[in-house]
Design an enzyme around this catalytic site. Structure first.
Site, PDB file in Angstrom:
ATOM      1  N   LYS A  32       0.855  -1.197   0.000  1.00 47.79           N
ATOM      2  CA  LYS A  32       0.000   0.000   0.000  1.00 47.79           C
ATOM      3  C   LYS A  32       0.884   1.238   0.000  1.00 47.79           C
ATOM      4  O   LYS A  32       1.777   1.377   0.823  1.00 47.79           O
ATOM      5  CB  LYS A  32      -0.897  -0.006   1.239  1.00 47.79           C
ATOM      6  CG  LYS A  32      -1.809   1.204   1.319  1.00 47.79           C
ATOM      7  CD  LYS A  32      -2.762   1.094   2.488  1.00 47.79           C
ATOM      8  CE  LYS A  32      -2.233   1.682   3.755  1.00 47.79           C
ATOM      9  NZ  LYS A  32      -2.035   3.153   3.736  1.00 47.79           N
ATOM     10  N   ASP A  59      -3.437   4.302  -1.771  1.00 46.63           N
ATOM     11  CA  ASP A  59      -4.347   4.761  -0.703  1.00 46.63           C
ATOM     12  C   ASP A  59      -4.274   6.283  -0.571  1.00 46.63           C
ATOM     13  O   ASP A  59      -3.617   6.801   0.324  1.00 46.63           O
ATOM     14  CB  ASP A  59      -3.909   4.056   0.599  1.00 46.63           C
ATOM     15  CG  ASP A  59      -4.670   4.501   1.832  1.00 46.63           C
ATOM     16  OD1 ASP A  59      -5.804   4.994   1.702  1.00 46.63           O
ATOM     17  OD2 ASP A  59      -4.112   4.347   2.938  1.00 46.63           O
ATOM     18  N   LEU A  60      -4.949   6.976  -1.498  1.00 43.07           N
ATOM     19  CA  LEU A  60      -4.879   8.446  -1.465  1.00 43.07           C
ATOM     20  C   LEU A  60      -6.169   9.060  -0.910  1.00 43.07           C
ATOM     21  O   LEU A  60      -6.265  10.272  -0.778  1.00 43.07           O
ATOM     22  CB  LEU A  60      -4.571   8.989  -2.868  1.00 43.07           C
ATOM     23  CG  LEU A  60      -3.222   8.530  -3.443  1.00 43.07           C
ATOM     24  CD1 LEU A  60      -3.004   9.123  -4.832  1.00 43.07           C
ATOM     25  CD2 LEU A  60      -2.068   8.906  -2.530  1.00 43.07           C
ATOM     26  N   LYS A  61      -7.154   8.246  -0.630  1.00 44.38           N
ATOM     27  CA  LYS A  61      -8.402   8.690   0.019  1.00 44.38           C
ATOM     28  C   LYS A  61      -8.932   9.986  -0.588  1.00 44.38           C
ATOM     29  O   LYS A  61      -9.047  11.009   0.105  1.00 44.38           O
ATOM     30  CB  LYS A  61      -8.175   8.882   1.520  1.00 44.38           C
ATOM     31  CG  LYS A  61      -7.695   7.655   2.263  1.00 44.38           C
ATOM     32  CD  LYS A  61      -7.651   7.918   3.766  1.00 44.38           C
ATOM     33  CE  LYS A  61      -7.184   6.733   4.565  1.00 44.38           C
ATOM     34  NZ  LYS A  61      -5.755   6.409   4.419  1.00 44.38           N
ATOM     35  N   ASP A  64     -13.125  15.321  -2.818  1.00 39.62           N
ATOM     36  CA  ASP A  64     -13.185  16.669  -3.395  1.00 39.62           C
ATOM     37  C   ASP A  64     -14.497  16.757  -4.168  1.00 39.62           C
ATOM     38  O   ASP A  64     -15.342  15.851  -4.065  1.00 39.62           O
ATOM     39  CB  ASP A  64     -11.962  16.881  -4.313  1.00 39.62           C
ATOM     40  CG  ASP A  64     -11.570  18.358  -4.422  1.00 39.62           C
ATOM     41  OD1 ASP A  64     -12.472  19.213  -4.542  1.00 39.62           O
ATOM     42  OD2 ASP A  64     -10.357  18.651  -4.389  1.00 39.62           O
ATOM     43  N   THR A 120     -10.141   4.297  11.195  1.00 37.68           N
ATOM     44  CA  THR A 120      -9.987   3.447  12.391  1.00 37.68           C
ATOM     45  C   THR A 120      -9.356   4.220  13.555  1.00 37.68           C
ATOM     46  O   THR A 120      -9.286   3.724  14.667  1.00 37.68           O
ATOM     47  CB  THR A 120      -9.150   2.186  12.075  1.00 37.68           C
ATOM     48  OG1 THR A 120      -8.070   2.568  11.226  1.00 37.68           O
ATOM     49  CG2 THR A 120      -9.967   1.138  11.383  1.00 37.68           C
ATOM     50  N   ARG A 212       2.842  -0.225  10.890  1.00 40.93           N
ATOM     51  CA  ARG A 212       3.964  -0.134  11.824  1.00 40.93           C
ATOM     52  C   ARG A 212       4.431  -1.467  12.397  1.00 40.93           C
ATOM     53  O   ARG A 212       5.615  -1.624  12.684  1.00 40.93           O
ATOM     54  CB  ARG A 212       3.611   0.857  12.939  1.00 40.93           C
ATOM     55  CG  ARG A 212       3.747   2.291  12.458  1.00 40.93           C
ATOM     56  CD  ARG A 212       3.014   3.265  13.332  1.00 40.93           C
ATOM     57  NE  ARG A 212       1.569   3.198  13.116  1.00 40.93           N
ATOM     58  CZ  ARG A 212       0.695   4.041  13.650  1.00 40.93           C
ATOM     59  NH1 ARG A 212       1.114   4.998  14.434  1.00 40.93           N
ATOM     60  NH2 ARG A 212      -0.597   3.939  13.374  1.00 40.93           N
TER      61      ARG A 212
HETATM   62  O1  C5P Z   1       0.771   1.535  11.202  1.00 40.50           O
HETATM   63  P1  C5P Z   1      -0.639   1.050  11.037  1.00 40.50           P
HETATM   64  O2  C5P Z   1      -0.747  -0.465  10.920  1.00 40.50           O
HETATM   65  O3  C5P Z   1      -1.593   1.652  12.033  1.00 40.50           O
HETATM   66  O4  C5P Z   1      -1.047   1.613   9.600  1.00 40.50           O
HETATM   67  C1  C5P Z   1      -2.332   1.529   9.083  1.00 40.50           C
HETATM   68  C2  C5P Z   1      -2.325   2.025   7.684  1.00 40.50           C
HETATM   69  O5  C5P Z   1      -3.670   1.952   7.194  1.00 40.50           O
HETATM   70  C3  C5P Z   1      -1.880   3.466   7.517  1.00 40.50           C
HETATM   71  O6  C5P Z   1      -1.196   3.540   6.271  1.00 40.50           O
HETATM   72  C4  C5P Z   1      -3.175   4.253   7.456  1.00 40.50           C
HETATM   73  O7  C5P Z   1      -3.081   5.393   6.652  1.00 40.50           O
HETATM   74  C5  C5P Z   1      -4.124   3.231   6.800  1.00 40.50           C
HETATM   75  N1  C5P Z   1      -5.549   3.407   7.078  1.00 40.50           N
HETATM   76  C6  C5P Z   1      -6.090   3.392   8.348  1.00 40.50           C
HETATM   77  N2  C5P Z   1      -7.445   3.565   8.537  1.00 40.50           N
HETATM   78  C7  C5P Z   1      -8.240   3.741   7.487  1.00 40.50           C
HETATM   79  C8  C5P Z   1      -7.701   3.757   6.187  1.00 40.50           C
HETATM   80  C9  C5P Z   1      -6.332   3.565   6.024  1.00 40.50           C
HETATM   81  O8  C5P Z   1      -5.367   3.196   9.311  1.00 40.50           O
HETATM   82  N3  C5P Z   1      -9.547   3.841   7.684  1.00 40.50           N
END
Ligand code: C5P
Length: 240
Positions: A32, A59-61, A64, A120, A212
């Site tokens: 991603k 994943d640019l969400k 607009d 989340t 992470r």
């Molecule tokens: O480090 P971690 O496991 O928390 O990363 C979660 C990844 O998922 C990040 O890249 C974050 O931008 C993405 N994400 C998220 N919640 C969402 C959509 C994407 O945590 N609803």
């Protein structure tokens, strides 16, 4: 077949991505690329990952006005990635124009497009008190997911905890991509609603997004194997 484990490449540069991916010894992954990396490295990075054979979730969400999202998606489709997303909060017209743009810009089949419902990192208190959206997170997530499904999106990004209810409301083929994944031994960081890979699988997630836990691991490949095992992908040690 796409891997069910999506690795969030939350790094600031192509060099750091290269170093991280070196630990995976040419294994083909589902990765991603989010805002941090794409804003620094852009389409060149996507081409590099494609050349290495990885599947890509961009994943640019997007969020607009419908016309801008339509044109942006038409351009992004040329990168030939596997999965992209928009914020469901942008509304039904915006989501509809997003997939039209993707279809127009794609040379082959259009990338799958999913909607972000509630992040989340959000909590009911934050949603009620800061965003002035009343009711529970679950109610908001379901409403946003149904809007996305009604205009033809392929699924949602959501918490694994929301998957059973989404399955009930949106059916089996509506994709659920779930971040907020931690191994038992990890910190939660800024994620409010977290689950383990095994629990996400039990709840019915199609894909888990892991950031992470892998990117800060001293041995990313070993941690990836641990996640695969928890998810239920049998892994045999080479030579065994
Ligand atoms: O480090 P971690 O496991 O928390 O990363 C979660 C990844 O998922 C990040 O890249 C974050 O931008 C993405 N994400 C998220 N919640 C969402 C959509 C994407 O945590 N609803």
């Amino acid at each position: 077949m796409l891997q069910p484990i999506i690795i969030a490449l939350d790094f600031e540069s192509k060099e750091k991505v290269r170093t991280f991916l070196d630990s995976f010894q040419n294994e083909q992954l589902f990765v991603k690329v989010g805002m941090e990396l794409f804003y620094q490295e852009g389409p060149d990075l996507i081409r590099m990952l494609k050349d290495q054979g990885h599947a890509i979730f961009l994943d640019l969400k997007l969020h607009d006005i419908p016309n801008t999202v339509h044109k942006a998606m038409r351009g992004l489709a040329k990168l030939d990635v596997d999965l992209v997303n928009v914020h469901a909060m942008g509304g039904s017209e915006m989501m509809k124009r997003a997939i039209e743009g993707l279809a127009e810009g794609s040379r082959n089949s259009r990338p799958k497009c999913i909607a972000v419902t509630q992040l989340t990192s959000s909590s009911t208190t934050m949603m009620n008190e800061e965003l002035n959206i009343s009711g529970s997170i679950e109610k908001s997530v379901i409403g946003l997911a149904e809007n996305a499904q009604n205009v033809g999106l392929d699924g949602v990004v959501c918490s694994p905890l929301e998957v059973p209810l989404l399955r009930e409301k949106c059916g089996k083929s509506f994709l659920t991509v779930t971040p907020g994944i931690r191994l038992q031994s990890d910190q939660n960081d800024d994620q409010k609603r977290v689950t383990t890979p095994a629990h996400a699988r039990e709840l019915g997630s199609d894909f888990i997004v892991v950031g992470r836990t892998l990117t800060t691991s001293a041995d990313p490949l070993q941690t990836y194997r641990k996640i695969e095992n928890e998810w239920g992908i049998p892994y045999e040690t080479p030579g065994s």
